[in-house]
Design an enzyme around this catalytic site. Structure first.
Site, mmCIF file in Angstrom:
data_model
loop_
_atom_site.group_PDB
_atom_site.id
_atom_site.type_symbol
_atom_site.label_atom_id
_atom_site.label_comp_id
_atom_site.label_asym_id
_atom_site.label_seq_id
_atom_site.Cartn_x
_atom_site.Cartn_y
_atom_site.Cartn_z
ATOM 1 N N ASP A 1 0.866 -1.167 0.000
ATOM 2 C CA ASP A 1 0.000 0.000 0.000
ATOM 3 C C ASP A 1 0.916 1.234 0.000
ATOM 4 O O ASP A 1 2.103 1.129 0.331
ATOM 5 C CB ASP A 1 -0.844 -0.092 1.276
ATOM 6 N N ASP B 1 0.110 5.212 1.118
ATOM 7 C CA ASP B 1 0.025 6.092 2.297
ATOM 8 C C ASP B 1 0.034 5.301 3.603
ATOM 9 O O ASP B 1 -0.717 4.345 3.759
ATOM 10 C CB ASP B 1 -1.268 6.929 2.250
HETATM 11 P P1 IMP Z 1 -3.263 4.144 -0.149
HETATM 12 O O1 IMP Z 1 -3.010 4.216 1.324
HETATM 13 O O2 IMP Z 1 -2.013 4.040 -0.949
HETATM 14 O O3 IMP Z 1 -4.287 3.110 -0.528
HETATM 15 O O4 IMP Z 1 -3.840 5.580 -0.604
HETATM 16 C C1 IMP Z 1 -4.962 6.142 0.030
HETATM 17 C C2 IMP Z 1 -4.936 7.631 -0.078
HETATM 18 O O5 IMP Z 1 -4.747 8.063 -1.437
HETATM 19 C C3 IMP Z 1 -6.246 8.275 0.324
HETATM 20 O O6 IMP Z 1 -6.326 8.474 1.701
HETATM 21 C C4 IMP Z 1 -6.223 9.590 -0.435
HETATM 22 O O7 IMP Z 1 -5.633 10.605 0.375
HETATM 23 C C5 IMP Z 1 -5.337 9.344 -1.639
HETATM 24 N N1 IMP Z 1 -6.063 9.352 -2.913
HETATM 25 C C6 IMP Z 1 -5.771 10.120 -3.971
HETATM 26 N N2 IMP Z 1 -6.576 9.846 -4.997
HETATM 27 C C7 IMP Z 1 -7.407 8.887 -4.599
HETATM 28 C C8 IMP Z 1 -8.471 8.164 -5.257
HETATM 29 O O8 IMP Z 1 -8.784 8.359 -6.436
HETATM 30 N N3 IMP Z 1 -9.107 7.221 -4.512
HETATM 31 C C9 IMP Z 1 -8.757 6.967 -3.239
HETATM 32 N N4 IMP Z 1 -7.771 7.594 -2.591
HETATM 33 C C10 IMP Z 1 -7.096 8.563 -3.267
HETATM 34 MG MG MG Z 2 -2.631 3.237 3.390
#
Ligand code: IMP
Ligand code: MG
Length: 353
Positions: free
Chosen positions: A86, A88
């Site tokens: 993942d 973020d």
């Molecule tokens: P992950 O943790 O890599 O899955 O990313 C999640 C984070 O990506 C969310 O909390 C958003 O801040 C950011 N984000 C940016 N664009 C999108 C989108 O199109 N869908 C969902 N999250 C997004």
């Molecule tokens: Mg995440």
């Protein structure tokens, strides 16, 4: 002794999922893709966390999460072919980017050098490859500049954006990420998705976001973002939305979407991203399976399946969390911060040596 018993229960469940004792004790139990050496893992974590020396504090959720993670790493160490991350909170702090000075970077390059394929499976969805470069530039530049990786190993970096909506691969000719055409990777079940139905889900989701943000008095604190395959709310400049409000919105959305689209063949997920809320078409189980299929088809040699894939993420609660879906496609490890990912990868590389 307890962990020895659980280890045996898991083996029994793998051999006989329907009739296992574990499925009687925990009817909602999922599928285990590997055995879990919990006793060995406990010894390692007990050394670090002094679990058995503690007098007043019982083993906690975090102790158990760490023991399970370690057991999963030990189980995979001789057989790991694909590791997915993942973005973020797993690879970088929420909303940040993977920079060149990230302590995680050297482990990612080390894994590539060992022949492991790396996939980044993020919810962040963009239809242009330069946006992914902005989020991942430390890793992309690291691969480009590496003199230790072979050209083939460099192309073992893949990225899935928007849960399961975009696939990119590192390409030596452009020394960067190249968007792959969806006709080369769409799963058969996704080919059946109707674009009109996708639009209906997103516009219904938009309506729910509008309704619930008004109801909970945050409509003047947020912006609604509409993308090709997602709709979400983000805070306006300088605003921090309360966790309880974000959570309430996600749970309401999850329920309404489930009721409205219960017969739909389209996967979607709604989650609380920490600062924002998103409804995405697709999910990470599809994202991980797309990578497995793509690698099997395009890279060949290695056969990748659930039992040699590991997904590392921070969102594994069963409701309102988007890494949860990956559990049906891969073994998993649950981290709480990028610094935990760093420790996890240090251990993994160590066990694999
Ligand atoms: P992950 O943790 O890599 O899955 O990313 C999640 C984070 O990506 C969310 O909390 C958003 O801040 C950011 N984000 C940016 N664009 C999108 C989108 O199109 N869908 C969902 N999250 C997004
Ligand atoms: Mg995440």
């Amino acid at each position: 002794e307890i962990l020895q018993d659980i280890e045996m229960l898991i083996i029994d469940h793998i051999n006989n999922p329907q009739l296992s004792k574990l499925s009687k004790l925990v009817p909602s139990i999922g599928k285990f893709f590997t055995v879990l050496p919990l006793v060995d893992a406990f010894k390692i974590q007990d050394n670090r966390r002094c679990i058995s020396k503690r007098k007043f504090v019982a083993p906690s959720f975090n102790d158990i999460r760490q023991i399970l993670n370690t057991a999963q790493l030990i189980a995979l160490k001789d057989n790991l072919k694909l590791i997915t991350f993942d973005g973020d909170i797993t690879l970088y702090e929420d909303g940040n980017n993977l920079e060149g000075n990230s302590p995680i970077l050297k482990y990612l390059l080390e894994l590539l050098k060992m022949g492991v394929v790396i996939g980044i499976v993020t919810a962040a969805g963009y239809n242009q490859s330069n946006k992914y470069y902005e989020r991942l530039f430390g890793l992309i530049d690291g691969i480009k500049e590496s003199e230790e990786l072979t050209l083939k190993q460099k192309e073992n970096l893949l990225v899935i954006g928007g849960e399961s909506n975009y696939l990119l691969r590192y390409n030596n000719e452009i020394s960067g990420l190249q968007m792959e055409s969806s006709k080369d990777w769409l799963l058969d079940e996704m080919k059946l998705w109707d674009d009109k139905e996708i639009e209906r889900i997103l516009s219904f989701g938009y309506g729910l976001l509008k309704e619930f943000t008004e109801l909970l008095n945050i409509n003047n604190k947020i912006l609604i973002i509409v993308k090709e395959r997602a709709v979400g709310i983000i805070p306006r400049e300088g605003i921090k939305l309360e966790r309880e409000i974000l959570e309430e919105i996600v749970l309401r959305i999850d329920k309404s979407l489930r009721e409205k689209f219960q017969d739909s063949n389209i996967n979607w997920c709604a989650f609380n991203g920490g600062r924002d809320v998103w409804i995405d078409i697709g999910d990470k189980s599809l994202g991980v399976r797309i990578l497995q299929n793509f690698v099997n088809k395009e890279i060949g040699e290695i056969i990748i399946n659930e039992s040699n894939t590991l997904h590392v993420g921070d969102q594994f609660a069963s409701l309102g969390n988007n890494d949860y879906a990956s559990r049906t496609a891969a073994a998993t490890a649950w981290v709480a911060s990028p610094s935990e990912t760093e420790i996890l990868l240090n251990d993994l590389v160590d066990y694999m040596m």
